[in-house]
Enzyme design. Structure first.
Site, PDB file in Angstrom:
ATOM      1  N   LYS A   1       0.845  -1.202   0.000  1.00  0.00           N
ATOM      2  CA  LYS A   1       0.000   0.000   0.000  1.00  0.00           C
ATOM      3  C   LYS A   1       0.878   1.250   0.000  1.00  0.00           C
ATOM      4  O   LYS A   1       1.955   1.230   0.591  1.00  0.00           O
ATOM      5  CB  LYS A   1      -0.852   0.036   1.280  1.00  0.00           C
ATOM      6  CG  LYS A   1      -2.030  -0.899   1.314  1.00  0.00           C
ATOM      7  CD  LYS A   1      -2.789  -0.739   2.629  1.00  0.00           C
ATOM      8  CE  LYS A   1      -3.923  -1.733   2.740  1.00  0.00           C
ATOM      9  NZ  LYS A   1      -4.997  -1.523   1.760  1.00  0.00           N
TER      10      LYS A   1
ATOM     11  N   ASP B   1      -7.453  -3.126  10.666  1.00  0.00           N
ATOM     12  CA  ASP B   1      -7.942  -4.192   9.794  1.00  0.00           C
ATOM     13  C   ASP B   1      -8.398  -5.436  10.571  1.00  0.00           C
ATOM     14  O   ASP B   1      -8.707  -6.465   9.986  1.00  0.00           O
ATOM     15  CB  ASP B   1      -6.872  -4.543   8.751  1.00  0.00           C
ATOM     16  CG  ASP B   1      -7.484  -4.873   7.403  1.00  0.00           C
ATOM     17  OD1 ASP B   1      -8.669  -4.565   7.200  1.00  0.00           O
ATOM     18  OD2 ASP B   1      -6.780  -5.466   6.569  1.00  0.00           O
TER      19      ASP B   1
ATOM     20  N   ARG C   1     -10.246 -11.490   2.074  1.00  0.00           N
ATOM     21  CA  ARG C   1     -11.119 -12.542   1.538  1.00  0.00           C
ATOM     22  C   ARG C   1     -10.441 -13.913   1.600  1.00  0.00           C
ATOM     23  O   ARG C   1     -11.107 -14.935   1.663  1.00  0.00           O
ATOM     24  CB  ARG C   1     -11.563 -12.169   0.121  1.00  0.00           C
ATOM     25  CG  ARG C   1     -10.485 -12.116  -0.899  1.00  0.00           C
ATOM     26  CD  ARG C   1     -10.896 -11.355  -2.153  1.00  0.00           C
ATOM     27  NE  ARG C   1     -10.906  -9.908  -1.943  1.00  0.00           N
ATOM     28  CZ  ARG C   1     -11.264  -9.017  -2.871  1.00  0.00           C
ATOM     29  NH1 ARG C   1     -11.683  -9.421  -4.048  1.00  0.00           N
ATOM     30  NH2 ARG C   1     -11.239  -7.724  -2.599  1.00  0.00           N
TER      31      ARG C   1
HETATM   32  N1  BES Z   1      -8.037  -3.704   4.511  1.00  0.00           N
HETATM   33  C1  BES Z   1      -8.253  -3.290   3.188  1.00  0.00           C
HETATM   34  C2  BES Z   1      -9.576  -2.558   2.980  1.00  0.00           C
HETATM   35  C3  BES Z   1      -9.764  -1.248   3.692  1.00  0.00           C
HETATM   36  C4  BES Z   1      -9.591  -0.058   3.019  1.00  0.00           C
HETATM   37  C5  BES Z   1     -10.185  -1.205   5.009  1.00  0.00           C
HETATM   38  C6  BES Z   1      -9.806   1.136   3.657  1.00  0.00           C
HETATM   39  C7  BES Z   1     -10.391  -0.004   5.648  1.00  0.00           C
HETATM   40  C8  BES Z   1     -10.216   1.172   4.972  1.00  0.00           C
HETATM   41  C9  BES Z   1      -8.257  -4.505   2.239  1.00  0.00           C
HETATM   42  O1  BES Z   1      -7.488  -5.577   2.643  1.00  0.00           O
HETATM   43  C10 BES Z   1      -7.721  -4.033   0.943  1.00  0.00           C
HETATM   44  O2  BES Z   1      -6.627  -3.591   0.905  1.00  0.00           O
HETATM   45  N2  BES Z   1      -8.519  -4.145  -0.103  1.00  0.00           N
HETATM   46  C11 BES Z   1      -8.138  -3.721  -1.403  1.00  0.00           C
HETATM   47  C12 BES Z   1      -8.690  -4.703  -2.409  1.00  0.00           C
HETATM   48  C13 BES Z   1      -8.175  -4.517  -3.801  1.00  0.00           C
HETATM   49  C14 BES Z   1      -6.696  -4.842  -3.873  1.00  0.00           C
HETATM   50  C15 BES Z   1      -8.951  -5.414  -4.732  1.00  0.00           C
HETATM   51  C16 BES Z   1      -8.715  -2.324  -1.646  1.00  0.00           C
HETATM   52  O3  BES Z   1      -9.826  -2.068  -1.216  1.00  0.00           O
HETATM   53  O4  BES Z   1      -8.023  -1.519  -2.251  1.00  0.00           O
HETATM   54 ZN    ZN Z   2      -7.176  -5.761   4.706  1.00  0.00          ZN
HETATM   55 ZN    ZN Z   3      -5.423  -5.390   2.028  1.00  0.00          ZN
END
Ligand code: BES
Ligand code: ZN
Ligand code: ZN
Length: 493
Positions: free
Chosen positions: A272, A283, A346
């Site tokens: 990220k 998370d 997931r």
């Molecule tokens: N933990 C994140 C989602 C999240 C984002 C939680 C903002 C709280 C606030 C999750 O694991 C994630 O990173 N999801 C990705 C999925 C993508 C790579 C398909 C996302 O949402 O960008």
């Molecule tokens: Zn996550």
């Molecule tokens: Zn993630």
């Protein structure tokens, strides 16, 4: 914070602050206080008891009693959320230096919500609005309401029901605070082992609850390849946490609550950017809410067998981490092509859901997960998306949320989007082919692991953490979902 319910005449109660909700007729409504005892009453002529208006006055007599009048004329108190928002806002006028706060609620609210619900909602709103996470601050005295007492004055006709409601609210708020504390605690403290210890601690303290922690070797033996894949880049050992509540007279039904428990999400090798990572200690908010529910579950004594499942690990980049393109196999035999290691939630949930189906014969499953940024794009920071494969259960969850003052909105699980998560070389891929509808495709991915068992997925990515102060929560973990789950456990048939 302590709550007391009294029926005495307000003038006989020793408090250092009196909080009264009034309408345009406010002078009559507080005439029992003898308005002529206020200092500078003249300057309040512009106060019409309207919504968002308030006045603060001190009683002259030298007793240091402060009166706060909060206007509710033309306020929209149509539902629990509005009511709790209004009560929470009124507390912004109060300093924690006031140790005994006497609170007078309007008769109209008793009529609208009933004394029991009003007691519950008021107590929750006050406890949650005054919550502050001060553990790591040198100066913890500022606005710390922990040692305050709130005294509700009610008519004797409402006393019994209102008092019951207040204790219910106290329980729900305590469970929510449990979750908030866990979410607010940083990632260098809350790791998978810490969450496992919380579960063991709960099992020790809470009647009817047992906990079992599966270690890495056992996780591997059970075939949880997706969960293990996420954990493999981290130095911290993964923990699979099982909590069970068994009622004295079980109904025969089993409700499974699953919480996403990534104690820090860096994204893994699909790292990220720094600003997106800042809050990723949250998370594990789904897991925190499940633990929060179990921390008070004996007090609401549901008649069903309740199971809590948390597949907890960190998502870290390292020489051992999952690579984009790797294929993992979940406990139910489904193969998954991991194209983005940041879509890790997931993967861990796939194994937790598979475990539930294989080992617990669930009547219903509800999972809570900070799953996608796309959910926040779709519904904003304060509304949770609810997805379900069974309309009866979905409606039950939506109703429980609305009765609890938590904002949710039902989302679709359309068959036509299923192709988005099908892989060309494995059964599934962990990100969708196209760019859009990411919260839906994530939910469709999860659906592959529950079969026909009634299931609801709550994507709490937005509401689990307040980026800015909101009436019921300061910046930080909100404990979202705890109140909805507690209500669901009570009502579920
Ligand atoms: N933990 C994140 C989602 C999240 C984002 C939680 C903002 C709280 C606030 C999750 O694991 C994630 O990173 N999801 C990705 C999925 C993508 C790579 C398909 C996302 O949402 O960008
Ligand atoms: Zn996550
Ligand atoms: Zn993630």
């Amino acid at each position: 914070m302590k709550f007391t319910v009294m029926t005495e005449d307000i003038r006989d109660i020793k408090g250092d602050l009196i909080l009264i909700f009034v309408t345009g007729d406010w002078k009559n409504q507080i005439s029992f206080l003898k308005t002529d005892i206020f200092e500078h009453i003249g300057k309040y002529e512009g106060f019409l008891g309207r919504d968002k208006q308030s006045i603060t006055a001190d009683i002259i007599s030298g007793s240091h009693v402060r009166i706060v009048l909060v206007g509710i004329e033309n306020s929209h108190c149509d539902n629990v959320f509005d009511l709790q928002t209004l009560i929470a806002r009124s507390l912004q006028k109060i300093s924690a230096k006031r140790k005994r706060i006497v609170c007078v609620l309007p008769e109209a609210w008793f009529k609208k919500f009933g004394p029991r619900n009003l007691g519950k909602y008021a107590c929750e709103a006050i406890k949650l609005a005054t919550y502050a996470y001060v553990k790591y601050k040198k100066d913890t005295k500022e606005n710390n309401f922990e040692n305050c007492e709130v005294i509700f004055t009610v008519s004797s006709q409402h006393e019994a029901e209102f008092t019951k409601g207040v204790s219910e609210g106290d329980i729900a708020a305590a469970a929510t605070v449990y979750a908030r504390n866990l979410v607010n605690e940083p990632g260098n403290v809350v790791n998978p082992t810490y969450l496992a210890n919380c579960a063991l601690e709960i099992a020790k303290k809470v009647k009817g609850v047992t906990a079992k922690i599966y270690e890495k070797g056992e996780i591997a033996k059970m075939g949880m390849g997706a969960f293990l894949g996420v954990s493999q880049g981290s130095e911290e050992p993964p923990k699979f946490i099982l909590l069970e509540y068994k009622p004295v007279k079980p109904s025969g039904k089993t409700l499974v609550l699953v919480g996403k428990g990534i104690t820090f999400d860096t994204g893994g090798l699909s790292l990220k950017p720094a600003n997106s990572m800042e809050t990723m200690k949250i998370d594990m908010a789904g897991a925190a809410s499940v633990l929060g529910v179990f921390s008070q579950i004996d007090k609401i004594a549901p008649k069903h067998h309740v199971v809590g499942l948390i597949a907890s690990c960190e998502n870290m980049p390292s020489g051992r981490a999952l690579r984009p393109g790797d294929i993992v196999t979940a406990m139910n035999g489904t193969t998954i092509e991991v194209l983005n290691t940041d879509a890790e939630g997931r993967l861990t949930l796939a194994d937790a859901l598979s475990y539930a189906i294989k080992n617990k014969k669930p009547s219903a499953i509800v999972d809570l997960a900070t799953l996608t940024g796309a959910m926040v794009v779709a519904l904003g920071e304060e509304i949770t998306g609810v997805f379900g494969n069974n309309s009866r259960l979905t409606n039950e969850v939506v109703k429980s949320a609305s009765e609890s003052g938590e904002l949710v909105w039902e989302m679709p699980l359309p068959e036509v989007y299923k192709k988005e998560v099908k892989s060309t070389i494995a059964d599934l891929r962990n990100i969708s082919v196209g760019r859009y509808g990411g919260a839906i495709t994530a939910a469709l991915f999860l659906q592959e692991f529950v079969g026909k068992v009634p299931w609801v997925h709550m994507d709490i990515a937005g509401p689990s953490y307040a980026e800015n102060n909101v009436p019921l929560s300061k910046v930080g973990g909100t404990g979202f979902g705890v109140r909805t789950l507690l209500t669901l456990l009570k009502h579920y048939q």
